[in-house]
Design an enzyme around this catalytic site. Structure first.
Site, PDB file in Angstrom:
ATOM      1  N   SER A  21       0.740  -0.971  -0.368  1.00  0.00           N
ATOM      2  CA  SER A  21       0.527   0.116  -0.165  1.00  0.00           C
ATOM      3  C   SER A  21       0.812   1.482  -0.038  1.00  0.00           C
ATOM      4  O   SER A  21       0.481   2.276  -0.486  1.00  0.00           O
ATOM      5  CB  SER A  21      -1.147   0.244   1.634  1.00  0.00           C
ATOM      6  OG  SER A  21      -0.351   0.044   2.720  1.00  0.00           O
ATOM      7  N   GLY A  22       1.833   0.977   0.811  1.00  0.00           N
ATOM      8  CA  GLY A  22       2.859   2.495   0.584  1.00  0.00           C
ATOM      9  C   GLY A  22       3.401   3.109   2.039  1.00  0.00           C
ATOM     10  O   GLY A  22       3.582   3.778   2.017  1.00  0.00           O
ATOM     11  N   GLY A  23       2.738   1.859   3.116  1.00  0.00           N
ATOM     12  CA  GLY A  23       1.940   2.332   3.874  1.00  0.00           C
ATOM     13  C   GLY A  23       3.220   1.661   5.169  1.00  0.00           C
ATOM     14  O   GLY A  23       4.062   0.571   4.752  1.00  0.00           O
ATOM     15  N   VAL A  24       3.158   1.805   6.273  1.00  0.00           N
ATOM     16  CA  VAL A  24       4.599   1.107   7.117  1.00  0.00           C
ATOM     17  C   VAL A  24       3.867  -0.356   7.383  1.00  0.00           C
ATOM     18  O   VAL A  24       5.426  -0.816   7.738  1.00  0.00           O
ATOM     19  CB  VAL A  24       4.715   1.814   8.511  1.00  0.00           C
ATOM     20  CG1 VAL A  24       3.717   2.067   9.567  1.00  0.00           C
ATOM     21  CG2 VAL A  24       6.384   1.787   9.253  1.00  0.00           C
ATOM     22  N   ASP A  25       2.642  -0.581   7.828  1.00  0.00           N
ATOM     23  CA  ASP A  25       2.885  -2.256   7.676  1.00  0.00           C
ATOM     24  C   ASP A  25       3.127  -3.254   6.530  1.00  0.00           C
ATOM     25  O   ASP A  25       3.606  -3.774   6.694  1.00  0.00           O
ATOM     26  CB  ASP A  25       1.346  -2.588   7.872  1.00  0.00           C
ATOM     27  CG  ASP A  25       0.593  -1.803   9.642  1.00  0.00           C
ATOM     28  OD1 ASP A  25       1.998  -1.774  10.478  1.00  0.00           O
ATOM     29  OD2 ASP A  25       0.191  -1.104  10.260  1.00  0.00           O
ATOM     30  N   CYS A 121     -14.112  -5.186   1.625  1.00  0.00           N
ATOM     31  CA  CYS A 121     -13.006  -4.918   0.511  1.00  0.00           C
ATOM     32  C   CYS A 121     -12.145  -6.369   0.991  1.00  0.00           C
ATOM     33  O   CYS A 121     -12.096  -6.324  -0.664  1.00  0.00           O
ATOM     34  CB  CYS A 121     -12.702  -3.998   1.248  1.00  0.00           C
ATOM     35  SG  CYS A 121     -10.931  -3.144   0.127  1.00  0.00           S
ATOM     36  N   GLY A 145      -0.288  -6.507   5.138  1.00  0.00           N
ATOM     37  CA  GLY A 145       0.723  -6.015   6.566  1.00  0.00           C
ATOM     38  C   GLY A 145      -0.785  -6.000   7.436  1.00  0.00           C
ATOM     39  O   GLY A 145      -0.355  -4.917   8.184  1.00  0.00           O
ATOM     40  N   CYS A 220     -12.284   4.343   4.127  1.00  0.00           N
ATOM     41  CA  CYS A 220     -10.891   4.704   2.776  1.00  0.00           C
ATOM     42  C   CYS A 220     -10.622   5.857   1.743  1.00  0.00           C
ATOM     43  O   CYS A 220     -10.068   6.717   1.742  1.00  0.00           O
ATOM     44  CB  CYS A 220      -9.659   3.912   2.939  1.00  0.00           C
ATOM     45  SG  CYS A 220     -10.378   2.677   1.713  1.00  0.00           S
TER      46      CYS A 220
END
Length: 366
Positions: A21-25, A121, A145, A220
């Site tokens: 997703s481009g996120g930290v997790d 989703c 993640g 989201c």
């Protein structure tokens, strides 16, 4: 539930699809897998947002982490994959997301229900497309993640989603509709870590983009600032009466979609607080009460019942049950309805507040 967490260690060079997703997790998931001998293949899914100019502008300015698949988040995912020598692909999931998540949300609200887009989703869009991509590349395993574990039960000879080490970040509620043939192939690397440990791990890798972004929210695809615009445009206002338990009119509302069972804020009545007890689409009324006990229920009727393994259908079961993501699990009994495996009654050991049509009741064993 007996069983043990499986498969994270000793990847032995096997390819694994990682939802990025481009996120930290998701970044941490890729790093953990890489360090355990896997060959991660990053996949970013392109999703739409609710199409309104104000919505788009608000999202761009919000800086929210994983607020759908913005060009910025995909660019971050690409950079992470490049840093660790991993392939990266972008998959267009916009049409699927529009149909299975956005339209589902709108239809639920029109039917006076409270939708849960994240659960829907995960099954019908995110994991569906990740597995579709994996199958196209003959890759067996898929990873994300999420804070959860996958365990294999010796007793039931089946795989189950299980609670992670960091219970404050537990996402098992949102993963409750994943079928057995997927659970056999999923790896959740973050299940053995706390969020604090994940931040520290990523920081040690000299990755710091997450310090300036916010965590994503349940809806989201709709920034909170334009939620009322979304409800007005997509569902439409239909004014009606707010009544008390005796049926006396004590106020007005602009539409049932603005309320959910148990709601206390933004009711707009003097002398509160009031709690939403019931929504009635037949006469377009919202029933409220000052007594919080009025929103408690000892049981609920469930439709579209799903078990991750078929052996539980049609059986009475003692479980722990959660009626929403942030609620505590409580002892309960599942009682099947004769002649229909998809319908059952759940009886709670203690009354549950705000049992809400449209939400999911998720079962846990052990």
């Amino acid at each position: 539930m007996d069983g043990k967490s499986t498969r994270i260690k000793n990847g032995k060079g096997q390819k694994i699809v990682v939802g990025m997703s481009g996120g930290v997790d998701s970044t941490a998931a890729l790093i953990i897998l890489k360090k355990n001998g896997w060959n991660p293949v990053g996949v970013s899914l392109e999703f739409p947002t609710w199409e309104e100019e104000e919505s788009k502008r608000t999202k761009r300015e919000s800086g929210e982490e994983n607020i759908q698949s913005t060009s910025v988040s995909i660019e971050r995912a690409q950079k992470i994959c490049k840093k660790y020598g991993c392939e990266h692909y972008i998959v267009d999931a916009a049409e699927c997301f529009q149909k299975n998540v956005i339209e589902y949300t709108i239809n639920s609200l029109k039917n006076s229900q409270t939708p849960n887009p994240c659960i829907v989703c995960n099954r019908n869009t995110k994991f569906f497309h990740l597995f579709k991509f994996a199958d196209s590349k003959n890759i067996k395993y898929v990873s994300t993640g999420h804070y959860a574990k996958i365990i294999k039960s010796r007793k039931y000879k089946s795989f189950f989603v299980a609670i992670p080490k960091d219970k404050s970040k537990d996402q098992t509620y949102y993963l409750s509709l994943l079928p057995q043939n997927w659970l056999d192939r999923i790896i959740f690397p973050l299940g053995e870590f706390t969020k604090k440990e994940i931040y520290e791990m990523v920081k040690k890798e000299n990755i710091n983009f997450y310090e300036n972004v916010k965590q994503s929210q349940d809806f989201c695809f709709i920034p909170p600032k334009v939620m009322e615009n979304f409800l007005e445009k997509e569902v439409g206002n239909k004014p009606g009466n707010i009544i008390d338990k005796e049926g006396k009119i004590i106020g007005k509302h602009n539409g049932l979609q603005y309320y959910t069972i148990g709601q206390r804020k933004k009711i707009g009545l003097p002398g509160g607080p009031y709690y939403v007890v019931q929504k009635n689409s037949a006469d377009n009324t919202v029933m409220v009460s000052k007594n919080k006990q009025d929103i408690g229920k000892n049981e609920a009727k469930l439709s579209d019942v799903f078990f991750s393994t078929s052996i539980f259908y049609g059986k009475r079961l003692k479980v722990k049950a959660k009626i929403r993501y942030q609620s505590k699990s409580v002892s309960a009994q599942i009682i099947p309805v004769t002649g229909n495996d998809k319908i059952c009654v759940v009886k709670f050991k203690e009354p549950q507040q705000a049992v809400t049509p449209g939400q999911y009741c998720v079962f846990y064993m052990g």
